[in-house]
Design a protein around this motif. Structure first.
Motif, PDB file in Angstrom:
ATOM      1  N   ALA A   1    -105.726  66.641 -30.157  1.00  0.00           N
ATOM      2  CA  ALA A   1    -104.780  67.521 -30.828  1.00  0.00           C
ATOM      3  C   ALA A   1    -104.794  68.896 -30.167  1.00  0.00           C
ATOM      4  CB  ALA A   1    -105.150  67.665 -32.299  1.00  0.00           C
ATOM      5  N   ASN A   2    -103.645  69.509 -30.093  1.00  0.00           N
ATOM      6  CA  ASN A   2    -103.530  70.879 -29.584  1.00  0.00           C
ATOM      7  C   ASN A   2    -104.066  71.036 -28.167  1.00  0.00           C
ATOM      8  OD1 ASN A   2    -102.506  71.913 -32.141  1.00  0.00           O
ATOM      9  ND2 ASN A   2    -104.562  71.462 -32.885  1.00  0.00           N
ATOM     10  N   ALA A   3    -103.737  70.095 -27.305  1.00  0.00           N
ATOM     11  CA  ALA A   3    -104.115  70.214 -25.896  1.00  0.00           C
ATOM     12  C   ALA A   3    -103.024  71.001 -25.157  1.00  0.00           C
ATOM     13  CB  ALA A   3    -104.297  68.835 -25.277  1.00  0.00           C
ATOM     14  N   CYS A   4    -103.274  71.310 -23.922  1.00  0.00           N
ATOM     15  CA  CYS A   4    -102.298  71.963 -23.042  1.00  0.00           C
ATOM     16  C   CYS A   4    -101.859  73.325 -23.569  1.00  0.00           C
ATOM     17  CB  CYS A   4    -101.068  71.073 -22.854  1.00  0.00           C
ATOM     18  SG  CYS A   4    -101.421  69.329 -22.576  1.00  0.00           S
ATOM     19  N   LEU A   5    -102.774  74.061 -24.154  1.00  0.00           N
ATOM     20  CA  LEU A   5    -102.419  75.342 -24.764  1.00  0.00           C
ATOM     21  C   LEU A   5    -101.942  76.385 -23.757  1.00  0.00           C
ATOM     22  CD1 LEU A   5    -105.176  75.594 -27.517  1.00  0.00           C
ATOM     23  CD2 LEU A   5    -102.767  74.967 -27.784  1.00  0.00           C
ATOM     24  N   GLU A   6    -102.152  76.138 -22.444  1.00  0.00           N
ATOM     25  CA  GLU A   6    -101.626  77.054 -21.435  1.00  0.00           C
ATOM     26  C   GLU A   6    -100.095  77.101 -21.475  1.00  0.00           C
ATOM     27  OE1 GLU A   6    -103.067  75.585 -17.727  1.00  0.00           O
ATOM     28  OE2 GLU A   6    -101.994  73.699 -17.888  1.00  0.00           O
ATOM     29  N   ASN A   7     -99.477  76.124 -22.113  1.00  0.00           N
ATOM     30  CA  ASN A   7     -98.018  76.058 -22.215  1.00  0.00           C
ATOM     31  C   ASN A   7     -97.500  76.463 -23.592  1.00  0.00           C
ATOM     32  OD1 ASN A   7     -97.902  74.846 -19.638  1.00  0.00           O
ATOM     33  ND2 ASN A   7     -98.452  72.914 -20.580  1.00  0.00           N
ATOM     34  N   TYR A   8     -98.341  77.070 -24.390  1.00  0.00           N
ATOM     35  CA  TYR A   8     -97.976  77.397 -25.773  1.00  0.00           C
ATOM     36  C   TYR A   8     -96.597  78.049 -25.859  1.00  0.00           C
ATOM     37  CZ  TYR A   8     -98.139  79.541 -30.380  1.00  0.00           C
ATOM     38  OH  TYR A   8     -97.838  79.923 -31.663  1.00  0.00           O
ATOM     39  N   MET A   9     -95.729  77.491 -26.667  1.00  0.00           N
ATOM     40  CA  MET A   9     -94.363  77.976 -26.879  1.00  0.00           C
ATOM     41  C   MET A   9     -93.584  78.095 -25.566  1.00  0.00           C
ATOM     42  SD  MET A   9     -94.086  78.185 -30.150  1.00  0.00           S
ATOM     43  CE  MET A   9     -92.610  79.114 -30.463  1.00  0.00           C
ATOM     44  N   GLY A  10     -93.871  77.190 -24.608  1.00  0.00           N
ATOM     45  CA  GLY A  10     -93.129  77.168 -23.351  1.00  0.00           C
ATOM     46  C   GLY A  10     -93.469  78.289 -22.397  1.00  0.00           C
ATOM     47  N   SER A  11     -94.650  78.875 -22.532  1.00  0.00           N
ATOM     48  CA  SER A  11     -95.016  80.045 -21.723  1.00  0.00           C
ATOM     49  C   SER A  11     -95.245  79.744 -20.251  1.00  0.00           C
ATOM     50  CB  SER A  11     -96.272  80.710 -22.309  1.00  0.00           C
ATOM     51  OG  SER A  11     -97.356  79.808 -22.314  1.00  0.00           O
ATOM     52  N   ASN A  12     -95.493  78.483 -19.897  1.00  0.00           N
ATOM     53  CA  ASN A  12     -95.696  78.125 -18.494  1.00  0.00           C
ATOM     54  C   ASN A  12     -94.354  77.628 -17.958  1.00  0.00           C
ATOM     55  OD1 ASN A  12     -96.454  77.127 -16.036  1.00  0.00           O
ATOM     56  ND2 ASN A  12     -98.119  75.868 -16.792  1.00  0.00           N
ATOM     57  N   GLY A  13     -93.636  78.464 -17.252  1.00  0.00           N
ATOM     58  CA  GLY A  13     -92.279  78.134 -16.857  1.00  0.00           C
ATOM     59  C   GLY A  13     -92.132  77.413 -15.531  1.00  0.00           C
ATOM     60  N   ASN A  14     -93.208  76.944 -14.921  1.00  0.00           N
ATOM     61  CA  ASN A  14     -93.086  76.353 -13.586  1.00  0.00           C
ATOM     62  C   ASN A  14     -92.948  74.836 -13.594  1.00  0.00           C
ATOM     63  OD1 ASN A  14     -95.652  75.501 -14.185  1.00  0.00           O
ATOM     64  ND2 ASN A  14     -96.657  76.555 -12.491  1.00  0.00           N
ATOM     65  N   CYS A  15     -92.721  74.222 -14.743  1.00  0.00           N
ATOM     66  CA  CYS A  15     -92.522  72.776 -14.869  1.00  0.00           C
ATOM     67  C   CYS A  15     -93.731  71.955 -14.423  1.00  0.00           C
ATOM     68  CB  CYS A  15     -91.281  72.308 -14.113  1.00  0.00           C
ATOM     69  SG  CYS A  15     -89.764  72.978 -14.775  1.00  0.00           S
ATOM     70  N   GLN A  16     -94.890  72.545 -14.404  1.00  0.00           N
ATOM     71  CA  GLN A  16     -96.123  71.832 -14.081  1.00  0.00           C
ATOM     72  C   GLN A  16     -97.074  72.054 -15.240  1.00  0.00           C
ATOM     73  OE1 GLN A  16     -96.473  70.046 -11.208  1.00  0.00           O
ATOM     74  NE2 GLN A  16     -94.431  70.652 -10.619  1.00  0.00           N
ATOM     75  N   TRP A  17     -97.482  71.000 -15.912  1.00  0.00           N
ATOM     76  CA  TRP A  17     -98.377  71.203 -17.043  1.00  0.00           C
ATOM     77  C   TRP A  17     -99.250  69.994 -17.283  1.00  0.00           C
ATOM     78  CZ3 TRP A  17     -93.071  72.266 -18.668  1.00  0.00           C
ATOM     79  CH2 TRP A  17     -92.368  71.119 -19.002  1.00  0.00           C
ATOM     80  N   ALA A  18    -100.205  70.184 -18.099  1.00  0.00           N
ATOM     81  CA  ALA A  18    -101.177  69.134 -18.418  1.00  0.00           C
ATOM     82  C   ALA A  18    -100.611  68.167 -19.450  1.00  0.00           C
ATOM     83  CB  ALA A  18    -102.453  69.798 -18.944  1.00  0.00           C
ATOM     84  N   SER A  19    -101.423  67.167 -19.801  1.00  0.00           N
ATOM     85  CA  SER A  19    -101.067  66.163 -20.801  1.00  0.00           C
ATOM     86  C   SER A  19    -102.221  66.012 -21.776  1.00  0.00           C
ATOM     87  CB  SER A  19    -100.820  64.809 -20.130  1.00  0.00           C
ATOM     88  OG  SER A  19     -99.876  64.918 -19.092  1.00  0.00           O
ATOM     89  N   GLY A  20    -101.920  65.462 -22.935  1.00  0.00           N
ATOM     90  CA  GLY A  20    -102.988  65.167 -23.892  1.00  0.00           C
ATOM     91  C   GLY A  20    -103.916  64.089 -23.357  1.00  0.00           C
ATOM     92  N   LEU A  21    -103.342  62.957 -22.936  1.00  0.00           N
ATOM     93  CA  LEU A  21    -104.097  61.823 -22.410  1.00  0.00           C
ATOM     94  C   LEU A  21    -103.367  61.321 -21.173  1.00  0.00           C
ATOM     95  CD1 LEU A  21    -106.255  59.577 -22.614  1.00  0.00           C
ATOM     96  CD2 LEU A  21    -104.757  58.438 -24.271  1.00  0.00           C
ATOM     97  N   ARG A  22    -104.027  61.363 -20.024  1.00  0.00           N
ATOM     98  CA  ARG A  22    -103.342  61.019 -18.777  1.00  0.00           C
ATOM     99  C   ARG A  22    -104.210  60.178 -17.855  1.00  0.00           C
ATOM    100  NH1 ARG A  22    -100.038  65.043 -14.684  1.00  0.00           N
ATOM    101  NH2 ARG A  22     -99.603  63.485 -13.109  1.00  0.00           N
ATOM    102  N   ALA A  23    -103.545  59.220 -17.180  1.00  0.00           N
ATOM    103  CA  ALA A  23    -104.131  58.488 -16.058  1.00  0.00           C
ATOM    104  C   ALA A  23    -103.234  58.735 -14.862  1.00  0.00           C
ATOM    105  CB  ALA A  23    -104.222  57.000 -16.355  1.00  0.00           C
ATOM    106  N   ASP A  24    -103.809  59.222 -13.784  1.00  0.00           N
ATOM    107  CA  ASP A  24    -103.066  59.584 -12.586  1.00  0.00           C
ATOM    108  C   ASP A  24    -103.697  58.882 -11.390  1.00  0.00           C
ATOM    109  OD1 ASP A  24    -101.050  61.270 -11.282  1.00  0.00           O
ATOM    110  OD2 ASP A  24    -102.770  62.300 -10.400  1.00  0.00           O
ATOM    111  N   VAL A  25    -102.904  58.116 -10.661  1.00  0.00           N
ATOM    112  CA  VAL A  25    -103.378  57.353  -9.507  1.00  0.00           C
ATOM    113  C   VAL A  25    -104.565  56.480  -9.923  1.00  0.00           C
ATOM    114  CG1 VAL A  25    -103.980  57.460  -7.059  1.00  0.00           C
ATOM    115  CG2 VAL A  25    -102.651  59.312  -8.050  1.00  0.00           C
ATOM    116  N   CYS A  26    -104.355  55.656 -10.923  1.00  0.00           N
ATOM    117  CA  CYS A  26    -105.392  54.757 -11.437  1.00  0.00           C
ATOM    118  C   CYS A  26    -104.864  53.322 -11.478  1.00  0.00           C
ATOM    119  CB  CYS A  26    -105.801  55.166 -12.853  1.00  0.00           C
ATOM    120  SG  CYS A  26    -106.672  56.741 -12.943  1.00  0.00           S
ATOM    121  N   ALA A  27    -105.757  52.367 -11.667  1.00  0.00           N
ATOM    122  CA  ALA A  27    -105.363  50.964 -11.835  1.00  0.00           C
ATOM    123  C   ALA A  27    -106.185  50.351 -12.967  1.00  0.00           C
ATOM    124  CB  ALA A  27    -105.587  50.187 -10.543  1.00  0.00           C
ATOM    125  N   HIS A  28    -105.568  49.396 -13.650  1.00  0.00           N
ATOM    126  CA  HIS A  28    -106.201  48.721 -14.785  1.00  0.00           C
ATOM    127  C   HIS A  28    -106.564  49.738 -15.872  1.00  0.00           C
ATOM    128  CE1 HIS A  28    -106.275  45.118 -12.328  1.00  0.00           C
ATOM    129  NE2 HIS A  28    -106.771  45.871 -11.353  1.00  0.00           N
TER     130      HIS A  28
END
Length: 175
Positions: free
Chosen positions: A60-87
């Motif tokens: 809950a309440n992850a990615c707070l660096e983007n609070y209210m859209g404050s990070n305007g560069n279209c790059q942001w974190a996720s609550g739960l993410r798998a990146d370049v993974c398998a299975h």
């Protein structure tokens, strides 16, 4: 490697990160019964791993660096993410009120996302980017709080997004 039965509160950066290798994947990463509330970046991130599981986690309440859209560069974190993974298996997790994607599977393959509850996440609840062999079943995905409805490109206004599948490898401007 396993991380189990923890509560993480008010992290100045991320909740739990498993950083492997995009070239020679590491293997067997498990996060189970982890409760994360309020972190600046990712709630849980796996990258460069094979045989990844997140079971019965609450984020809950992850990615707070983007609070209210404050990070305007279209790059942001996720609550739960798998990146370049398998299975990858995400089961019985709850992800909500993150200021980024709720559940994000990017550049991964052989994915099973089942019996999760994902709601009120800023940009999209479930995002599947350039992924293969992905099965999403028996998930509860919804939006209630309009605070998290972001202005979506070409949508004509504020609109919540439940599930988004995209091939961003064809994008040229990161958005």
């Amino acid at each position: 490697v396993s991380v189990k039965n923890l509560k993480i509160r008010n992290s100045k950066l991320h909740g739990v990160l498993f950083i492997g290798s995009a070239i020679n994947h590491h293997k067997n990463a498990l996060v189970e019964n982890v409760d994360i509330d309020s972190c600046k970046g990712f709630g849980i991130l796996f990258t460069g791993y094979d045989y990844v599981q997140a079971n019965r986690c609450t984020i809950a309440n992850a990615c707070l660096e983007n609070y209210m859209g404050s990070n305007g560069n279209c790059q942001w974190a996720s609550g739960l993410r798998a990146d370049v993974c398998a299975h990858v298996t995400f089961t019985k997790d709850k992800v909500f009120k993150s200021w980024g994607e709720g559940v994000n599977l990017s550049l991964s393959k052989y994915i099973n996302v089942q019996d999760n509850e994902v709601f009120d996440n800023y940009s999209v609840n479930v995002y599947c980017h350039s992924a293969a062999s992905a099965v999403f079943s028996h998930n509860l995905i919804y939006n209630v709080d309009s605070t998290y409805w972001r202005y979506c490109y070409n949508s004509g206004g504020a609109a919540p997004s439940g599930i988004s599948c995209a091939n961003e490898l064809t994008c040229t401007d990161a958005c």
